[in-house]
Enzyme design. Structure first.
Site, mmCIF file in Angstrom:
data_model
loop_
_atom_site.group_PDB
_atom_site.id
_atom_site.type_symbol
_atom_site.label_atom_id
_atom_site.label_comp_id
_atom_site.label_asym_id
_atom_site.label_seq_id
_atom_site.Cartn_x
_atom_site.Cartn_y
_atom_site.Cartn_z
ATOM 1 N N GLU A 185 -19.314 -14.765 -17.683
ATOM 2 C CA GLU A 185 -20.577 -14.515 -18.388
ATOM 3 C C GLU A 185 -20.349 -13.608 -19.602
ATOM 4 O OE1 GLU A 185 -23.367 -15.068 -19.332
ATOM 5 O OE2 GLU A 185 -24.942 -15.081 -17.829
ATOM 6 N N ASP A 226 -27.226 -8.016 -17.538
ATOM 7 C CA ASP A 226 -28.336 -7.158 -17.948
ATOM 8 C C ASP A 226 -29.208 -6.854 -16.721
ATOM 9 O OD1 ASP A 226 -30.129 -5.808 -19.597
ATOM 10 O OD2 ASP A 226 -31.124 -7.617 -20.265
ATOM 11 N N GLY A 240 -23.618 -18.023 -24.355
ATOM 12 C CA GLY A 240 -23.064 -16.721 -24.710
ATOM 13 C C GLY A 240 -21.601 -16.489 -24.387
ATOM 14 N N ARG A 252 -23.709 -15.212 -33.219
ATOM 15 C CA ARG A 252 -22.726 -15.568 -32.186
ATOM 16 C C ARG A 252 -21.302 -15.660 -32.739
ATOM 17 N NH1 ARG A 252 -25.363 -17.247 -27.456
ATOM 18 N NH2 ARG A 252 -27.275 -18.446 -27.719
HETATM 19 P P1 IMP Z 1 -29.877 -11.091 -17.098
HETATM 20 O O1 IMP Z 1 -30.250 -12.284 -16.291
HETATM 21 O O2 IMP Z 1 -31.043 -10.210 -17.415
HETATM 22 O O3 IMP Z 1 -28.711 -10.304 -16.523
HETATM 23 O O4 IMP Z 1 -29.539 -11.619 -18.521
HETATM 24 C C1 IMP Z 1 -28.361 -12.102 -18.884
HETATM 25 C C2 IMP Z 1 -28.532 -12.851 -20.185
HETATM 26 O O5 IMP Z 1 -29.465 -12.210 -21.091
HETATM 27 C C3 IMP Z 1 -27.214 -12.854 -20.903
HETATM 28 O O6 IMP Z 1 -26.436 -13.960 -20.495
HETATM 29 C C4 IMP Z 1 -27.640 -12.902 -22.352
HETATM 30 O O7 IMP Z 1 -27.817 -14.234 -22.754
HETATM 31 C C5 IMP Z 1 -28.965 -12.200 -22.399
HETATM 32 N N1 IMP Z 1 -28.806 -10.791 -22.863
HETATM 33 C C6 IMP Z 1 -29.020 -9.657 -22.168
HETATM 34 N N2 IMP Z 1 -28.781 -8.558 -22.896
HETATM 35 C C7 IMP Z 1 -28.369 -9.001 -24.105
HETATM 36 C C8 IMP Z 1 -27.955 -8.326 -25.315
HETATM 37 O O8 IMP Z 1 -27.878 -7.088 -25.436
HETATM 38 N N3 IMP Z 1 -27.607 -9.152 -26.340
HETATM 39 C C9 IMP Z 1 -27.649 -10.505 -26.270
HETATM 40 N N4 IMP Z 1 -28.034 -11.167 -25.167
HETATM 41 C C10 IMP Z 1 -28.386 -10.423 -24.082
HETATM 42 MG MG MG Z 2 -26.314 -15.890 -21.967
#
Ligand code: IMP
Ligand code: MG
Length: 179
Positions: free
Chosen positions: A96, A100, A42, A162
């Protein structure tokens, strides 16, 4: 699901913010060599723009993390790829795409802290503070966004979108009446 009518964050606004972030990081890390670790996939597009605006000596490395979909609550993560360059004693910036739940960021931070860098900071293009499960913050945040699924500028939905230069939200399709 389909793309929103208009971009949530247009390309020009993203580029302006990426300039500001690079300026801020260049100022904060002045006099040091920076090891930039871009989190795949990402953050690749963001990191590519960001590093080209740094006014520092910098190296570029990558990390790839996979989360287990079936065991989401355990927050178990697998490191698929880690930097070849040693981290110990280095000035490290993790880059990053989006924060999220914070699980990925927390796991990355813990992993890199254990290697004892001289300094470790986290830079995320987007932050969704409302969805945080693990208490983790980033020193550098491009944009804070609401709890909406966003795509483009590196962010995907099932690997699509992407390549888009703007950031969009994904909207649910209208129900088609069945007869
Ligand atoms: P976390 O571990 O839940 O903080 O997730 C982070 C990862 O989830 C990011 O690096 C993204 O790959 C994916 N992600 C979370 N929210 C989104 C979104 O709204 N769109 C696309 N990917 C997301
Ligand atoms: Mg990611």
């Amino acid at each position: 699901m389909h793309l929103s009518e208009k971009p949530l964050i247009p390309e020009a606004v993203i580029q302006e913010r990426v300039n500001e972030l690079a300026k801020e990081v260049s100022h904060d890390f002045a006099g040091h060599d920076l090891l930039v670790v871009s989190v795949l996939k990402g953050a690749m597009i963001f990191a590519a723009d960001f590093v080209r605006r740094l006014d520092l000596k910098a190296k570029l490395e990558f990390a790839r993390v996979k989360s287990y979909v079936g065991t989401e609550s355990s927050g178990k993560l697998d490191f698929m790829h880690l930097p070849e360059e040693p981290i110990t004693g280095k000035y490290v910036l993790l880059v990053e795409d989006i924060l999220d739940t914070g699980r990925t960021a927390a796991a990355l931070r813990a992993h890199f802290e254990a290697e004892q860098p001289a300094r470790l900071a986290f830079c995320t293009l987007l932050d969704k503070p409302a969805t945080r499960v693990v208490p983790v913050t980033a020193e550098y945040v491009g944009f804070s966004v609401e709890d909406r699924f966003v795509v483009g500028y590196g962010l995907d939905c099932d690997e699509h979108y992407r390549h888009l230069p703007d950031i969009w939200t994904l909207e649910p399709d209208e129900e088609t009446p069945s007869n």
